[in-house]
Every structure is written in structure tokens, then in C-alpha cells.
Design a protein around this motif. Structure first.
Motif, short mmCIF file in Angstrom:
data_model
loop_
_atom_site.label_atom_id
_atom_site.label_comp_id
_atom_site.label_asym_id
_atom_site.label_seq_id
_atom_site.Cartn_x
_atom_site.Cartn_y
_atom_site.Cartn_z
N MET A 141 102.89 32.59 13.19
CA MET A 141 101.52 32.21 12.87
C MET A 141 101.46 30.78 12.36
SD MET A 141 98.47 33.44 12.92
CE MET A 141 96.85 33.10 12.29
N ARG A 142 102.41 30.41 11.47
CA ARG A 142 102.41 29.06 10.92
C ARG A 142 102.75 28.04 12.00
NH1 ARG A 142 106.12 25.70 7.15
NH2 ARG A 142 104.60 24.30 6.21
N ALA A 143 103.70 28.38 12.88
CA ALA A 143 104.05 27.46 13.97
C ALA A 143 102.83 27.19 14.84
CB ALA A 143 105.19 28.04 14.79
N SER A 144 102.05 28.22 15.12
CA SER A 144 100.83 28.04 15.91
C SER A 144 99.85 27.13 15.20
CB SER A 144 100.20 29.41 16.17
OG SER A 144 98.97 29.27 16.84
N ARG A 145 99.74 27.26 13.87
CA ARG A 145 98.81 26.42 13.12
C ARG A 145 99.28 24.96 13.11
NH1 ARG A 145 99.01 29.00 8.59
NH2 ARG A 145 100.28 27.52 7.42
N LEU A 146 100.58 24.73 12.98
CA LEU A 146 101.10 23.36 13.02
C LEU A 146 100.79 22.70 14.36
CD1 LEU A 146 104.58 23.83 11.29
CD2 LEU A 146 102.52 22.84 10.30
N MET A 147 100.96 23.47 15.41
CA MET A 147 100.65 22.95 16.74
C MET A 147 99.16 22.66 16.87
SD MET A 147 101.53 24.65 20.39
CE MET A 147 100.95 23.90 21.91
N SER A 148 98.33 23.52 16.29
CA SER A 148 96.89 23.31 16.35
C SER A 148 96.50 22.02 15.62
CB SER A 148 96.16 24.50 15.74
OG SER A 148 96.33 25.65 16.54
N ILE A 149 97.15 21.74 14.50
CA ILE A 149 96.88 20.49 13.78
C ILE A 149 97.19 19.29 14.67
CG2 ILE A 149 97.64 19.02 11.86
CD1 ILE A 149 98.01 21.57 10.22
N LEU A 150 98.33 19.33 15.34
CA LEU A 150 98.71 18.22 16.24
C LEU A 150 97.68 18.06 17.36
CD1 LEU A 150 102.58 18.59 16.65
CD2 LEU A 150 101.35 16.75 15.52
N LEU A 151 97.29 19.16 17.96
CA LEU A 151 96.35 19.09 19.08
C LEU A 151 94.97 18.61 18.63
CD1 LEU A 151 97.34 22.35 20.97
CD2 LEU A 151 97.84 20.00 21.66
N LEU A 152 94.54 19.05 17.45
CA LEU A 152 93.25 18.59 16.93
C LEU A 152 93.27 17.10 16.67
CD1 LEU A 152 92.37 21.50 14.47
CD2 LEU A 152 90.96 20.73 16.39
N LEU A 153 94.32 16.59 16.07
CA LEU A 153 94.41 15.15 15.79
C LEU A 153 94.56 14.36 17.09
CD1 LEU A 153 96.74 15.19 12.65
CD2 LEU A 153 94.27 14.83 12.71
N THR A 201 93.24 15.20 20.01
CA THR A 201 91.99 15.21 20.77
C THR A 201 90.83 14.57 20.01
OG1 THR A 201 91.51 17.45 19.96
CG2 THR A 201 92.62 17.26 22.08
N ARG A 202 90.85 14.63 18.68
CA ARG A 202 89.71 14.15 17.90
C ARG A 202 89.98 12.89 17.09
NH1 ARG A 202 86.37 19.43 15.75
NH2 ARG A 202 86.43 20.58 17.71
N GLY A 203 91.22 12.47 17.04
CA GLY A 203 91.51 11.28 16.23
C GLY A 203 91.63 11.64 14.76
N LEU A 211 93.94 22.51 26.61
CA LEU A 211 93.34 21.86 27.77
C LEU A 211 92.75 20.50 27.41
CD1 LEU A 211 91.57 24.88 29.50
CD2 LEU A 211 93.54 23.61 30.34
N MET A 212 92.07 20.43 26.27
CA MET A 212 91.50 19.15 25.83
C MET A 212 92.59 18.12 25.58
SD MET A 212 88.15 19.23 25.72
CE MET A 212 87.59 18.09 24.47
N ALA A 213 93.69 18.56 24.97
CA ALA A 213 94.78 17.63 24.67
C ALA A 213 95.45 17.09 25.93
CB ALA A 213 95.82 18.32 23.78
N ALA A 214 95.43 17.90 27.00
CA ALA A 214 96.08 17.49 28.24
C ALA A 214 95.23 16.53 29.08
CB ALA A 214 96.44 18.73 29.07
N LEU A 215 93.93 16.42 28.75
CA LEU A 215 93.05 15.56 29.53
C LEU A 215 93.23 14.09 29.18
CD1 LEU A 215 89.67 17.54 29.33
CD2 LEU A 215 91.13 17.29 31.33
N PRO A 216 93.05 13.18 30.14
CA PRO A 216 93.00 11.76 29.81
C PRO A 216 91.84 11.50 28.84
CG PRO A 216 93.16 12.09 32.18
CD PRO A 216 92.91 13.43 31.58
N VAL A 217 91.94 10.41 28.08
CA VAL A 217 90.96 10.14 27.02
C VAL A 217 89.53 10.14 27.55
CG1 VAL A 217 90.20 8.45 25.32
CG2 VAL A 217 92.63 8.89 25.64
N GLU A 218 89.30 9.48 28.70
CA GLU A 218 87.93 9.36 29.20
C GLU A 218 87.35 10.73 29.60
OE1 GLU A 218 90.81 8.42 32.57
OE2 GLU A 218 90.55 7.92 30.45
N LEU A 219 88.18 11.58 30.21
CA LEU A 219 87.70 12.91 30.56
C LEU A 219 87.52 13.79 29.32
CD1 LEU A 219 89.74 13.76 33.80
CD2 LEU A 219 87.43 12.85 33.59
N ARG A 220 88.39 13.61 28.33
CA ARG A 220 88.27 14.36 27.09
C ARG A 220 86.96 14.02 26.39
NH1 ARG A 220 92.41 12.45 23.15
NH2 ARG A 220 93.78 12.84 24.92
#
Length: 324
Positions: free
Chosen positions: A1-13, A15-17, A105-114
Motif C-alpha cells: 500500500m505504501r509503495a503504491s502511495r509513493l508511486m502516486s506522489i511521483l506521478l502526481l508531481l 503530471t501537475r508540477g 496514463l496522464m504521466a505517460a502523455l507528452p506535456v502538450e497532450l497532458r
């Protein structure tokens, strides 16, 4: 569960800066203290993550850094068709899985498509249930969904509208449909494919073994055919009525699509500006309630018993208001 949350933090940052600890905590539904500990763990793992102090501060990844941990798990890939339906996904117990799949999916998109995908999410939202109604309790939905997915037969105790109201059925579940916020099970029973409202399932017991799902069964096509057949079976009578211009305009918003289509196809304009139409009805009792919603914008011509029933209701209403 914690590993999933750490990954989510990385993906959020990614995709969203920049995001604050509070924003991350709200998004991941944990405490700010937990986010602080997670950030320390990411630092220790060598992730180029740093924080800025002040009102415009927050955490962000070093420019140019992109995590490669964006592959979808099997469960996340299976949940993608529910990505636009957060409510039903949560009822199925897949809310967190759908969120994780969207982040990847959002993290895998190029910046302009994201950025364009983000604009769509900010500007459009789907709210499936109708107005003025609460969500139905669907206690057995997860068990039904599991049976659908694994092609397992079930025995249910079901409450229906006609007598006997409580019945037991052995079902082979083919699929689930959510319509206007309500869940329906399409299942085989006694050599026929039938539809059951999930909220009316009182008890459910999985049965041993598996059933053979028909090759090529198309759930969407079956549901559309069922809706057409259901309305045709339900509405076997016919009423003739006159509609004022306002009644004609309001009719599609008050009646089913089948009734509105019948009115449109049979419309005969009259000299006084009203329009004569022929529409299907389920029964005199049901049609009375439906046509009362049109008020003085509708006059029923036939059948006579419907006209008389509406007159009797109107007279009782006048009596009540005059007495007051």
C-alpha cells in the motif's frame, strides 16, 4: 500500500508540477505528516525531489526528471472503461484502481497532450444519476460483479413488483448495466436472458462450477434491444390528446423518448394553435399521473375512461382548494 502511495506522489508531481504537502495529502486521502514521511523516503531513494518554502512553495521534481514506473497493472488496464464513471467505479470497489490508471496514463502523455487532457477534466464532468433521488443501496453489487467477471452461477432471493414478490432464482450473470444511477444485472434464467435490478437482490449465494457465456454476446446491443422491447410491452394502450404550444414544447422533458417520438410523428396542427397527437400509454391509472403533469396544457380526447378519470381528479382538486 505504501509503495503504491509513493508511486502516486511521483506521478502526481510529474503530471501537475509543484504541489504542497496539504494538496498531496488531500489527493491521496492521508495526513500531512504521512506525506512528510513519504517525501523523506523518496529523498532517501535518490529521487530528485525538493521543496520550496513560502506561500508559493511546495514539492516538485527536478526539471526533466520522468519516472518510468507508468506501466498499467492487469487490474488497472481492466478498469479503464470505467475511467469516466467515478461513482459506479467506486460502487464496484474499483475507485482507487481507476485513479491509479488515470495517473499513469496522464504521466505517460507528452506535456502538450497532458495539458489538453487536463483541460477536458476541468471543464466536463459526468453525473449519471437523475435529479431528486438518492443512490440505491447495492449491497450485493461486488458479489454480482465477481460472478459476472468469473462466469460463476449464483442463487439469489429477489424482490419483484408482482406476486409472489419474493422469488428464488438460479442465474448465470452475463453483464452489468448502470442506467440513471441504478444498476441492472443481465443474466440467463430458465433458458431466457432477463434483467434484474441489483438493489432488489435480497440474498446472494455463489454456486460451484462455471457456466459457458454465449460466444459473441454483445451487452450494449442486448440492452438497447431490451429497452425498445420493454417500452413496447409496457405501453399497449393509446391516448389521443390536444396539446397547447407550451404543452407540445414541454412533452419531451416530461415523458419517455418513445412517447415523445410518437407525439412528434402523429402531430396534427389545429386551427386554434393546439396540436392533436396520439401517444402510447401503459394504463389509465398510469396515464392519469403522467398527463396531470402537463396541467392545463393538455386535453385528453380518448379513451373516455381516461378523460373521466382526469375530470374526477380535477374536480377533487378544485373542491380541496375551494374548501381552503
Amino acid at each position: 500500500m505504501r509503495a503504491s502511495r509513493l508511486m502516486s506522489i511521483l506521478l502526481l508531481l510529474q503530471t501537475r508540477g509543484r504541489m504542497t504537502a496539504g494538496e498531496l495529502a488531500d489527493r491521496l486521502e492521508v495526513s500531512v505528516r504521512t506525506i512528510y514521511r513519504d517525501v523523506e523516503s523518496l529523498h532517501a531513494a535518490g529521487i530528485p525531489l525538493y521543496g520550496d518554502a513560502g506561500p508559493r512553495g511546495g514539492y516538485r521534481l527536478l526539471d526533466g526528471y520522468r519516472t518510468k514506473l507508468t506501466g498499467l497493472t492487469t487490474e488497472e488496464a481492466e478498469s479503464l472503461p470505467l475511467a469516466g464513471l467515478p461513482g459506479p467505479a467506486a460502487e464496484l470497489g474499483l475507485g482507487a484502481v481507476v485513479t491509479a490508471a488515470q495517473l499513469k496514463l496522464m504521466a505517460a502523455l507528452p506535456v502538450e497532450l497532458r495539458d489538453r487532457a487536463g483541460r477536458i477534466r476541468e471543464r466536463f464532468h459526468l453525473d449519471a444519476p437523475g435529479w431528486y433521488r438518492d443512490r440505491e443501496p447495492v449491497t450485493h453489487l461486488p458479489a454480482v460483479a465477481e460472478a459476472v467477471w468469473n462466469e460463476r452461477p449464483v442463487r439469489v432471493r429477489y424482490r419483484r413488483w408482482r406476486a409472489p414478490q419474493e422469488v428464488e432464482r438460479r442465474l448465470e450473470p452475463y453483464g452489468l448495466v448502470v442506467k440513471a444511477g441504478s444498476w441492472y444485472l443481465v443474466a440467463r434464467c430458465d433458458e431466457q436472458v432477463r434483467t434484474y435490478r441489483v438493489s432488489q437482490i435480497l440474498d446472494l449465494h455463489p454456486l460451484p462450477g462455471r457456466f459457458a457465456r454465449p460466444a459473441g454476446f454483445d451487452l450494449a446491443a442486448h440492452w438497447q434491444a431490451y429497452l425498445v422491447e420493454f417500452e413496447a410491452r409496457l405501453r399497449r394502450g393509446e391516448a389521443v390528446l390536444r396539446l397547447s404550444p407550451g404543452g407540445l414544447e414541454r412533452l419531451p422533458g416530461l415523458m419517455t423518448p418513445g412517447v415523445a417520438a410518437a407525439a412528434r410523428e402523429s402531430a396534427e396542427p389545429e386551427a386554434d394553435g393546439w396540436t392533436r397527437v396520439r401517444v402510447p400509454i401503459e394504463s389509465v391509472e398510469h396515464a392519469t399521473g403522467e398527463f396531470l403533469r402537463l396541467g392545463a396544457d393538455a386535453e385528453v380526447i380518448s379513451p373516455p375512461e381516461l378523460r373521466e378519470r382526469l375530470l374526477a381528479v380535477a374536480e377533487r382538486m378544485v373542491g380541496l382548494y375551494r374548501a381552503g
